[in-house]
Design an enzyme around this catalytic site. Structure first.
Site, PDB file in Angstrom:
ATOM      1  CG  ASN A 132      -1.912  -1.067   0.900  1.00  0.00           C
ATOM      2  OD1 ASN A 132      -2.588  -1.167  -0.163  1.00  0.00           O
ATOM      3  ND2 ASN A 132      -2.399  -1.646   2.073  1.00  0.00           N
ATOM      4  CB  SER A 240      -4.716  -8.557   5.388  1.00  0.00           C
ATOM      5  OG  SER A 240      -3.695  -9.336   5.308  1.00  0.00           O
ATOM      6  N   GLY A 242      -1.379  -8.230   3.395  1.00  0.00           N
ATOM      7  CA  GLY A 242      -0.207  -8.401   3.769  1.00  0.00           C
ATOM      8  C   GLY A 242      -0.019 -10.257   3.901  1.00  0.00           C
ATOM      9  CG  HIS A 289      -8.805  -7.091   6.098  1.00  0.00           C
ATOM     10  ND1 HIS A 289      -8.980  -7.790   4.723  1.00  0.00           N
ATOM     11  CD2 HIS A 289      -8.385  -5.804   5.583  1.00  0.00           C
ATOM     12  CE1 HIS A 289      -8.721  -6.855   3.899  1.00  0.00           C
ATOM     13  NE2 HIS A 289      -8.006  -5.689   4.400  1.00  0.00           N
TER      14      HIS A 289
HETATM   15  O1  CDP Z   1      -4.352  -3.492   3.097  1.00  0.00           O
HETATM   16  P1  CDP Z   1      -4.640  -3.370   4.228  1.00  0.00           P
HETATM   17  O2  CDP Z   1      -5.396  -2.207   4.572  1.00  0.00           O
HETATM   18  O3  CDP Z   1      -4.899  -4.597   4.894  1.00  0.00           O
HETATM   19  O4  CDP Z   1      -3.093  -3.247   4.761  1.00  0.00           O
HETATM   20  P2  CDP Z   1      -2.392  -1.946   5.435  1.00  0.00           P
HETATM   21  O5  CDP Z   1      -3.141  -1.423   6.461  1.00  0.00           O
HETATM   22  O6  CDP Z   1      -1.900  -0.844   4.737  1.00  0.00           O
HETATM   23  O7  CDP Z   1      -1.168  -3.070   5.969  1.00  0.00           O
HETATM   24  C1  CDP Z   1      -0.611  -3.829   5.185  1.00  0.00           C
HETATM   25  C2  CDP Z   1      -0.420  -5.071   5.839  1.00  0.00           C
HETATM   26  O8  CDP Z   1       0.388  -5.042   7.040  1.00  0.00           O
HETATM   27  C3  CDP Z   1      -1.805  -5.728   6.280  1.00  0.00           C
HETATM   28  O9  CDP Z   1      -2.454  -6.161   5.130  1.00  0.00           O
HETATM   29  C4  CDP Z   1      -1.706  -6.547   7.457  1.00  0.00           C
HETATM   30  O10 CDP Z   1      -1.280  -8.102   6.802  1.00  0.00           O
HETATM   31  C5  CDP Z   1      -0.274  -6.065   8.018  1.00  0.00           C
HETATM   32  N1  CDP Z   1      -0.584  -5.266   9.162  1.00  0.00           N
HETATM   33  C6  CDP Z   1      -0.476  -5.902  10.556  1.00  0.00           C
HETATM   34  O11 CDP Z   1      -0.289  -7.077  10.398  1.00  0.00           O
HETATM   35  N2  CDP Z   1      -0.622  -5.362  11.645  1.00  0.00           N
HETATM   36  C7  CDP Z   1      -1.082  -4.063  11.691  1.00  0.00           C
HETATM   37  N3  CDP Z   1      -1.232  -3.282  12.755  1.00  0.00           N
HETATM   38  C8  CDP Z   1      -1.039  -3.310  10.373  1.00  0.00           C
HETATM   39  C9  CDP Z   1      -0.846  -3.997   9.230  1.00  0.00           C
END
Ligand code: CDP
Length: 315
Positions: A132, A240, A242, A289
């Site tokens: 992202n 997600s 990630g 998620h």
């Molecule tokens: O696309 P998404 O909004 O899920 O992702 P993001 O918030 O931009 O963060 C990227 C990825 O990091 C997420 O999809 C999660 O797999 C991981 N993540 C996590 O494990 N713990 C967090 N506090 C934030 C993100």
């Protein structure tokens, strides 16, 4: 309960209710980590025989000719027939086929990376995947590194930060400079509204001659990956980013290191409060998620020696 002294200072618990959950996770994580070749090979085989990420994760001119029907993975019943115009935005060959890397780092955006000093370790990986379009400059380098070989972009960022690329497009192109000539991976065919803005991103990159290489997730891959994780017990509407990238990394790399994966609001060592991302405190949509459930599965793979999760600071 001991009677409270009048006027005694009230120490509020920094981690209301989370201590028990975090203690359990830390206990599982604290076992010494050892790579288990057999477990890795077995899991990788299961994953690649179901999902074929190494030659299907990304749409190419080879795997998706003109006239093919794309089935959106996020919207039931929506399809799109590939026109010559859309086809022209696809890359020629799959960037991963017949390639494996020794070490990959997948960088999640969790607040656990704040002040972690993990930048050097992340950058020492052969292949670095980020999610992202995260910020890498202004002091973050030391903690998250700068090397980027693949970065994803959720179209919602393009809408919110760059006016859906309907007006001036230069700020978007300039923001891509930090990622050099990396692949920019967009879920163009997950939801109908993702398609026009993802195509505009690809056209913008071409028109401004940016070195970034835009590519699109193959919805067939995302669908098969969702089924795979469901078969492993994950009940989430959407995976997600990630988890998607960690899964792809297992197919592509012998040694997978995960950083920034910690979906809890307090630090595992010390329980100090954390922001959701290392760069802001925007919350994740829990409706779609199931990050703690995903984390549980990743921790299982860590314990099995399939991949390595990094929690806490780097040496
Ligand atoms: O696309 P998404 O909004 O899920 O992702 P993001 O918030 O931009 O963060 C990227 C990825 O990091 C997420 O999809 C999660 O797999 C991981 N993540 C996590 O494990 N713990 C967090 N506090 C934030 C993100």
């Amino acid at each position: 309960r001991p009677p409270q002294k009048k006027n005694a200072p009230q120490h509020s618990d920094p981690c209301k209710g989370c201590r028990e959950v975090i203690d359990k996770v830390v206990a599982r994580y604290s076992q010494p980590w050892k790579r288990q070749e057999d477990s890795y090979q077995k899991f990788r085989f299961q994953l690649s025989s179901k999902c074929h990420g190494f030659n299907k994760a990304i749409i190419t001119k080879t795997n998706t000719p003109v006239g093919s029907k794309l089935v959106y993975d996020g919207e039931k019943k929506r399809t799109l027939q590939v026109t010559p115009e859309i086809f022209s935005t696809f890359i020629k060959d799959h960037p991963f086929s017949n390639k494996t890397w020794d070490t990959c780092a997948v960088v999640g955006n969790g607040g656990i990376l704040t002040n972690s000093s993990c930048g050097k370790m992340i950058d020492s990986a052969q292949f670095v995947i980020r999610c992202n379009l995260p910020p890498l400059a202004n002091g973050y380098e030391k903690h998250v590194g700068v090397k980027t070989d693949l970065v994803t972009a959720n179209p919602s960022i393009l809408l919110e930060k760059y006016g859906a690329l309907m007006g001036r497009r230069r700020p978007f192109v300039e923001s891509l400079r930090t990622y050099g000539d990396s692949l920019l991976l967009l879920p163009a065919f997950s939801f109908g509204h993702n398609t026009p803005v993802s195509l505009r991103a690809a056209y913008t990159i071409e028109d401004f001659e940016s070195p970034t290489r835009p590519v699109f997730f193959n919805p067939e891959y995302l669908h098969s990956l969702a089924l795979f994780w469901r078969s492993q017990g994950l009940k989430a509407v959407r995976l997600s980013t990630g988890l998607i990238m960690a899964s792809l990394a297992v197919e592509l790399c012998s040694n997978v290191h995960l950083y920034g994966f910690w979906p809890f609001s307090n630090h595992p060592h010390g329980l100090q409060p954390l922001t959701n991302h290392y760069y802001d405190n925007r919350q994740t949509k829990t409706k779609f998620h199931a990050m703690p459930a995903e984390f549980d599965l990743l921790l299982r793979l860590h314990s099995q020696g399939v991949l390595r999760l990094h929690l806490g600071d780097c040496p």
